[in-house]
Each structure stands twice: as structure tokens, then as C-alpha cells.
Design a protein around this motif. Sequence first.
Motif, PDB file in Angstrom:
ATOM      1  N   ALA A   1      24.132  -7.162  13.497  1.00 25.68           N
ATOM      2  CA  ALA A   1      24.742  -7.813  12.330  1.00 25.68           C
ATOM      3  C   ALA A   1      25.011  -6.791  11.233  1.00 25.68           C
ATOM      4  CB  ALA A   1      23.833  -8.929  11.816  1.00 25.68           C
ATOM      5  N   VAL A   2      24.086  -5.865  11.035  1.00 26.82           N
ATOM      6  CA  VAL A   2      24.288  -4.800  10.045  1.00 26.82           C
ATOM      7  C   VAL A   2      25.471  -3.932  10.463  1.00 26.82           C
ATOM      8  CG1 VAL A   2      23.274  -2.712   9.040  1.00 26.82           C
ATOM      9  CG2 VAL A   2      21.905  -4.813   9.213  1.00 26.82           C
TER      10      VAL A   2
ATOM     11  N   ALA B   1      29.097  -8.764   0.858  1.00 27.59           N
ATOM     12  CA  ALA B   1      27.700  -9.188   0.730  1.00 27.59           C
ATOM     13  C   ALA B   1      27.191  -9.704   2.068  1.00 27.59           C
ATOM     14  CB  ALA B   1      27.577 -10.285  -0.322  1.00 27.59           C
ATOM     15  N   VAL B   2      25.904  -9.515   2.271  1.00 27.17           N
ATOM     16  CA  VAL B   2      25.205 -10.102   3.411  1.00 27.17           C
ATOM     17  C   VAL B   2      24.144 -11.032   2.829  1.00 27.17           C
ATOM     18  CG1 VAL B   2      23.698  -9.667   5.393  1.00 27.17           C
ATOM     19  CG2 VAL B   2      25.587  -8.100   4.892  1.00 27.17           C
TER      20      VAL B   2
ATOM     21  N   GLU C   1       5.870  -5.926  11.205  1.00 22.23           N
ATOM     22  CA  GLU C   1       6.934  -5.578  12.162  1.00 22.23           C
ATOM     23  C   GLU C   1       8.307  -5.890  11.573  1.00 22.23           C
ATOM     24  OE1 GLU C   1       8.781  -6.908  16.441  1.00 22.23           O
ATOM     25  OE2 GLU C   1       6.739  -7.505  15.958  1.00 22.23           O
ATOM     26  N   ALA C   2       8.419  -7.032  10.937  1.00 22.63           N
ATOM     27  CA  ALA C   2       9.705  -7.462  10.383  1.00 22.63           C
ATOM     28  C   ALA C   2      10.129  -6.583   9.212  1.00 22.63           C
ATOM     29  CB  ALA C   2       9.610  -8.914   9.936  1.00 22.63           C
ATOM     30  N   TYR C   3       9.188  -6.167   8.405  1.00 23.74           N
ATOM     31  CA  TYR C   3       9.514  -5.393   7.210  1.00 23.74           C
ATOM     32  C   TYR C   3      10.267  -4.112   7.558  1.00 23.74           C
ATOM     33  CZ  TYR C   3       9.081  -2.722   2.939  1.00 23.74           C
ATOM     34  OH  TYR C   3       9.371  -1.973   1.837  1.00 23.74           O
ATOM     35  N   ASP C   4       9.803  -3.396   8.555  1.00 20.40           N
ATOM     36  CA  ASP C   4      10.440  -2.137   8.942  1.00 20.40           C
ATOM     37  C   ASP C   4      11.900  -2.364   9.354  1.00 20.40           C
ATOM     38  OD1 ASP C   4      10.475   0.727   9.653  1.00 20.40           O
ATOM     39  OD2 ASP C   4      10.630  -0.047  11.698  1.00 20.40           O
ATOM     40  N   ALA C   5      12.127  -3.335  10.205  1.00 23.46           N
ATOM     41  CA  ALA C   5      13.487  -3.622  10.669  1.00 23.46           C
ATOM     42  C   ALA C   5      14.373  -4.085   9.514  1.00 23.46           C
ATOM     43  CB  ALA C   5      13.461  -4.693  11.759  1.00 23.46           C
ATOM     44  N   LEU C   6      13.844  -4.953   8.680  1.00 25.13           N
ATOM     45  CA  LEU C   6      14.610  -5.458   7.550  1.00 25.13           C
ATOM     46  C   LEU C   6      14.933  -4.334   6.573  1.00 25.13           C
ATOM     47  CD1 LEU C   6      15.765  -8.026   6.290  1.00 25.13           C
ATOM     48  CD2 LEU C   6      13.600  -8.297   5.087  1.00 25.13           C
ATOM     49  N   LYS C   7      13.957  -3.499   6.272  1.00 31.05           N
ATOM     50  CA  LYS C   7      14.145  -2.379   5.342  1.00 31.05           C
ATOM     51  C   LYS C   7      15.214  -1.409   5.843  1.00 31.05           C
ATOM     52  CE  LYS C   7      11.528   1.298   3.062  1.00 31.05           C
ATOM     53  NZ  LYS C   7      11.842   2.565   3.681  1.00 31.05           N
ATOM     54  N   ARG C   8      15.150  -1.062   7.118  1.00 32.60           N
ATOM     55  CA  ARG C   8      16.143  -0.140   7.667  1.00 32.60           C
ATOM     56  C   ARG C   8      17.551  -0.708   7.590  1.00 32.60           C
ATOM     57  NH1 ARG C   8      13.825   3.659  12.128  1.00 32.60           N
ATOM     58  NH2 ARG C   8      11.627   3.606  11.600  1.00 32.60           N
ATOM     59  N   GLY C   9      17.684  -1.985   7.905  1.00 33.95           N
ATOM     60  CA  GLY C   9      19.002  -2.621   7.837  1.00 33.95           C
ATOM     61  C   GLY C   9      19.542  -2.669   6.413  1.00 33.95           C
ATOM     62  N   VAL C  10      18.682  -3.026   5.475  1.00 33.34           N
ATOM     63  CA  VAL C  10      19.111  -3.104   4.078  1.00 33.34           C
ATOM     64  C   VAL C  10      19.497  -1.710   3.578  1.00 33.34           C
ATOM     65  CG1 VAL C  10      18.350  -3.570   1.718  1.00 33.34           C
ATOM     66  CG2 VAL C  10      17.841  -5.211   3.544  1.00 33.34           C
ATOM     67  N   GLU C  11      18.737  -0.707   3.943  1.00 34.16           N
ATOM     68  CA  GLU C  11      19.068   0.668   3.530  1.00 34.16           C
ATOM     69  C   GLU C  11      20.435   1.092   4.074  1.00 34.16           C
ATOM     70  OE1 GLU C  11      14.600   2.583   3.068  1.00 34.16           O
ATOM     71  OE2 GLU C  11      15.659   2.813   4.967  1.00 34.16           O
ATOM     72  N   ARG C  12      20.727   0.727   5.308  1.00 36.57           N
ATOM     73  CA  ARG C  12      22.038   1.052   5.890  1.00 36.57           C
ATOM     74  C   ARG C  12      23.154   0.330   5.132  1.00 36.57           C
ATOM     75  NH1 ARG C  12      22.134  -0.639  11.628  1.00 36.57           N
ATOM     76  NH2 ARG C  12      24.237   0.192  11.529  1.00 36.57           N
ATOM     77  N   LEU C  13      22.913  -0.915   4.781  1.00 36.72           N
ATOM     78  CA  LEU C  13      23.926  -1.692   4.066  1.00 36.72           C
ATOM     79  C   LEU C  13      24.181  -1.120   2.666  1.00 36.72           C
ATOM     80  CD1 LEU C  13      22.800  -5.282   5.058  1.00 36.72           C
ATOM     81  CD2 LEU C  13      24.947  -4.173   5.728  1.00 36.72           C
ATOM     82  N   VAL C  14      23.131  -0.706   2.006  1.00 34.34           N
ATOM     83  CA  VAL C  14      23.277  -0.175   0.649  1.00 34.34           C
ATOM     84  C   VAL C  14      24.056   1.146   0.666  1.00 34.34           C
ATOM     85  CG1 VAL C  14      21.985   0.811  -1.293  1.00 34.34           C
ATOM     86  CG2 VAL C  14      21.252  -1.338  -0.261  1.00 34.34           C
TER      87      VAL C  14
END
Length: 79
Positions: free
Chosen positions: A38-39, A49-50, A65-78
Motif C-alpha cells: 500500500a505504501v 494523503a494516506v 511488531e506492528a510499530y516497526d512496520a508502521l514506522k517504516r511505512g510512514v517514514e517512506r511516505l513522508v
Amino acid sequence: MALEILAIGDLHLGRTPLGLPEGFTPCDFSPRAAWSRAVDHAIEQRVDAVVLLGDVVDHDDDFIEAYDALKRGVERLVR
């Protein structure tokens, strides 16, 4: 000017897919993989926007576990 918004519902990061047919690798069909795709899609389509709706994490004890995946995706989006 119109805004392009990608809405994603009920990710359930931390959940492991069960009952997949033979030859299907669970990690390829996990919520983590879906979030990553999705990212990728949001970046390729240059959405404005997502929006995450519903359950982002499957259970409270899956937060780490979720935090790492979510953080990486958000960082890529930013970026």
C-alpha cells in the motif's frame, strides 16, 4: 484542486495468515506485506494523503511488531 486520498482499513498488523493453499508463503500475504504494498502504491500514485481506518494493530500484545512496520511505512511516505 482535487485531493488524492488512499484509505486503508483494518490492517491488523501482527496477524499471521492461516489456511493458505500449498505454495503460498504466509509472509507474502501478511498484513505487514499488504501495508508495504500500500505504501508502494501511494508513492507510485503520488497520493496527497494516506488515511488508516479501523484496527491498525491486531492485538495489544502485537504493538511492538506492528510499530516497526508502521514506522517504516510512514517514514517512506513522508520522504
